[in-house]
Design a protein around this motif. Structure first.
Motif, PDB file in Angstrom:
ATOM      1  N   ARG A 192       0.432  -0.966  -0.393  1.00  0.00           N
ATOM      2  CA  ARG A 192       0.158  -0.291  -0.472  1.00  0.00           C
ATOM      3  C   ARG A 192       0.995   1.052   0.417  1.00  0.00           C
ATOM      4  N   LEU A 193       2.075   1.586   0.505  1.00  0.00           N
ATOM      5  CA  LEU A 193       2.567   2.431   0.938  1.00  0.00           C
ATOM      6  C   LEU A 193       3.805   2.785  -0.640  1.00  0.00           C
ATOM      7  N   TRP A 194       4.172   1.204  -1.091  1.00  0.00           N
ATOM      8  CA  TRP A 194       4.435   1.999  -2.694  1.00  0.00           C
ATOM      9  C   TRP A 194       3.138   2.327  -3.673  1.00  0.00           C
ATOM     10  N   HIS A 195       2.271   1.116  -3.841  1.00  0.00           N
ATOM     11  CA  HIS A 195       1.152   1.635  -4.711  1.00  0.00           C
ATOM     12  C   HIS A 195       0.821   3.296  -4.718  1.00  0.00           C
ATOM     13  N   ALA A 196       1.159   4.468  -2.943  1.00  0.00           N
ATOM     14  CA  ALA A 196       1.093   5.257  -2.925  1.00  0.00           C
ATOM     15  C   ALA A 196       2.212   6.214  -3.064  1.00  0.00           C
ATOM     16  N   ALA A 197       3.049   5.779  -2.386  1.00  0.00           N
ATOM     17  CA  ALA A 197       4.512   6.636  -3.282  1.00  0.00           C
ATOM     18  C   ALA A 197       4.529   6.655  -5.044  1.00  0.00           C
ATOM     19  N   ARG A 198       4.439   5.310  -5.754  1.00  0.00           N
ATOM     20  CA  ARG A 198       4.872   5.286  -6.847  1.00  0.00           C
ATOM     21  C   ARG A 198       4.339   6.299  -7.450  1.00  0.00           C
ATOM     22  N   ALA A 199       2.360   5.964  -7.254  1.00  0.00           N
ATOM     23  CA  ALA A 199       1.186   7.020  -8.374  1.00  0.00           C
ATOM     24  C   ALA A 199       2.235   8.779  -7.458  1.00  0.00           C
ATOM     25  N   ALA A 200       2.105   8.591  -6.878  1.00  0.00           N
ATOM     26  CA  ALA A 200       2.627  10.123  -6.510  1.00  0.00           C
ATOM     27  C   ALA A 200       3.939  10.668  -6.916  1.00  0.00           C
ATOM     28  N   ALA A 201       4.775   9.932  -7.276  1.00  0.00           N
ATOM     29  CA  ALA A 201       6.106   9.843  -8.231  1.00  0.00           C
ATOM     30  C   ALA A 201       5.679   9.870  -9.790  1.00  0.00           C
ATOM     31  N   ILE A 202       4.521   9.028  -9.993  1.00  0.00           N
ATOM     32  CA  ILE A 202       4.706   9.692 -11.803  1.00  0.00           C
ATOM     33  C   ILE A 202       3.874  10.003 -11.771  1.00  0.00           C
ATOM     34  N   ALA A 203       2.720  11.125 -10.620  1.00  0.00           N
ATOM     35  CA  ALA A 203       1.735  12.605 -11.055  1.00  0.00           C
ATOM     36  C   ALA A 203       2.495  13.151 -10.937  1.00  0.00           C
ATOM     37  N   ARG A 204       3.997  13.348 -10.755  1.00  0.00           N
ATOM     38  CA  ARG A 204       4.842  14.209 -10.108  1.00  0.00           C
ATOM     39  C   ARG A 204       5.962  14.900 -11.588  1.00  0.00           C
ATOM     40  N   GLY A 205       5.782  13.574 -12.314  1.00  0.00           N
ATOM     41  CA  GLY A 205       6.194  13.759 -13.342  1.00  0.00           C
ATOM     42  C   GLY A 205       7.286  12.122 -13.834  1.00  0.00           C
ATOM     43  N   GLY A 206       7.194  11.341 -13.353  1.00  0.00           N
ATOM     44  CA  GLY A 206       8.220   9.960 -13.208  1.00  0.00           C
ATOM     45  C   GLY A 206       7.988   9.190 -14.415  1.00  0.00           C
ATOM     46  N   ASP A 207       8.624   8.640 -14.861  1.00  0.00           N
ATOM     47  CA  ASP A 207       7.868   7.983 -15.985  1.00  0.00           C
ATOM     48  C   ASP A 207       7.854   6.450 -15.720  1.00  0.00           C
ATOM     49  N   GLY A 208       7.810   5.748 -14.763  1.00  0.00           N
ATOM     50  CA  GLY A 208       7.180   4.874 -14.510  1.00  0.00           C
ATOM     51  C   GLY A 208       8.247   3.949 -14.133  1.00  0.00           C
ATOM     52  N   ASN A 209       9.481   4.251 -14.350  1.00  0.00           N
ATOM     53  CA  ASN A 209      10.812   2.997 -14.206  1.00  0.00           C
ATOM     54  C   ASN A 209      11.197   4.297 -12.444  1.00  0.00           C
ATOM     55  N   PHE A 210      11.624   2.256 -11.656  1.00  0.00           N
ATOM     56  CA  PHE A 210      12.100   2.794 -10.712  1.00  0.00           C
ATOM     57  C   PHE A 210      13.342   1.806 -10.630  1.00  0.00           C
ATOM     58  N   THR A 211      13.660   2.113  -9.238  1.00  0.00           N
ATOM     59  CA  THR A 211      14.736   1.351  -9.391  1.00  0.00           C
ATOM     60  C   THR A 211      15.494   1.230  -7.314  1.00  0.00           C
ATOM     61  N   VAL A 212      15.190   0.201  -7.107  1.00  0.00           N
ATOM     62  CA  VAL A 212      16.223  -0.214  -5.448  1.00  0.00           C
ATOM     63  C   VAL A 212      17.312  -0.868  -5.132  1.00  0.00           C
ATOM     64  N   ASN A 213      18.522  -0.117  -4.257  1.00  0.00           N
ATOM     65  CA  ASN A 213      19.187  -0.922  -3.658  1.00  0.00           C
ATOM     66  C   ASN A 213      18.892  -1.821  -1.690  1.00  0.00           C
ATOM     67  N   THR A 214      18.144  -3.128  -1.953  1.00  0.00           N
ATOM     68  CA  THR A 214      17.553  -3.689  -1.691  1.00  0.00           C
ATOM     69  C   THR A 214      18.538  -4.870  -0.411  1.00  0.00           C
ATOM     70  N   SER A 215      17.823  -4.237   1.162  1.00  0.00           N
ATOM     71  CA  SER A 215      18.713  -5.373   1.606  1.00  0.00           C
ATOM     72  C   SER A 215      18.315  -7.123   1.376  1.00  0.00           C
ATOM     73  N   ASN A 216      19.172  -7.590   1.516  1.00  0.00           N
ATOM     74  CA  ASN A 216      18.569  -9.097   1.650  1.00  0.00           C
ATOM     75  C   ASN A 216      17.473  -9.530   1.861  1.00  0.00           C
ATOM     76  N   HIS A 217      16.484  -8.822   3.099  1.00  0.00           N
ATOM     77  CA  HIS A 217      15.615  -9.170   3.665  1.00  0.00           C
ATOM     78  C   HIS A 217      14.918  -8.901   2.900  1.00  0.00           C
ATOM     79  N   ALA A 218      14.638  -7.878   1.995  1.00  0.00           N
ATOM     80  CA  ALA A 218      13.781  -7.745   1.377  1.00  0.00           C
ATOM     81  C   ALA A 218      13.995  -7.779  -0.377  1.00  0.00           C
ATOM     82  N   VAL A 219      14.668  -8.355  -0.907  1.00  0.00           N
ATOM     83  CA  VAL A 219      14.444  -8.928  -1.989  1.00  0.00           C
ATOM     84  C   VAL A 219      12.982  -9.687  -2.645  1.00  0.00           C
ATOM     85  N   PRO A 220      12.395 -10.446  -1.706  1.00  0.00           N
ATOM     86  CA  PRO A 220      11.148 -11.508  -2.032  1.00  0.00           C
ATOM     87  C   PRO A 220      10.006 -10.094  -1.960  1.00  0.00           C
TER      88      PRO A 220
END
Length: 158
Positions: free
Chosen positions: A99-127
């Motif tokens: 739910r947090l991801w959906h809210a943040a992604r939608a807001a980023a796209i509304a601010r002009g983002g193109d829908g491509n995202f990157t992340v540098n995640t911990s091993n724990h959060a990969v799944p």
């Protein structure tokens, strides 16, 4: 559950709780795999002063509250990079990260983002990120003693 953008006027009151949540989760799920220097550097860069600095540099945060208690938060840098995503232990495995991801992604796209995202995640959060549609773009990396997994999402809906 209430998810909303972090209002800069609220930041002075919320940043201490955000930093405390980040620290507790980082100790449990992230920095135990790092070198001692990596762990201390990560924790120092993500304390209250660090989060205030990210806000000042334009990172956009969304926060989630459950009955007035901070349950989690996400930040996006440059409308394209997931910088923080932390959900308190009592709220994990209940869809709050999504739910947090959906809210943040939608807001980023509304601010002009193109829908491509990157992340540098911990091993724990990969799944978690894989369930969001992210894919690894390189093997596990180590920078300043902290291990992370570079991942990318290309204009996908989940």
């Amino acid at each position: 559950m209430d998810i909303r953008p972090l209002d800069l006027a609220d930041a002075p009151n919320l940043v201490p709780a955000m930093a405390a949540l980040l620290r507790s989760l980082a100790l449990e799920f992230i920095v135990h795999e790092s070198t001692p220097l990596g762990a201390s550097t990560f924790l120092a860069e993500n304390d209250e002063m660090g989060i205030r600095g990210y806000l000042a540099r334009g990172h956009v945060y969304h926060v989630a509250f459950d009955d007035g208690q901070l349950a989690g938060f996400i930040s996006i840098r440059d409308n394209s990079h997931v910088f923080h995503l932390f959900v308190g232990t009592p709220w994990q495995r209940q869809g709050l990260a999504r739910r947090l991801w959906h809210a943040a992604r939608a807001a980023a796209i509304a601010r002009g983002g193109d829908g491509n995202f990157t992340v540098n995640t911990s091993n724990h959060a990969v799944p978690t990120y894989e369930r969001f549609g992210f894919v690894r773009v390189a093997p596990t990396q180590c920078l300043k003693g902290l291990y992370f997994n570079p991942m990318r999402l290309c204009c996908a809906e989940d």
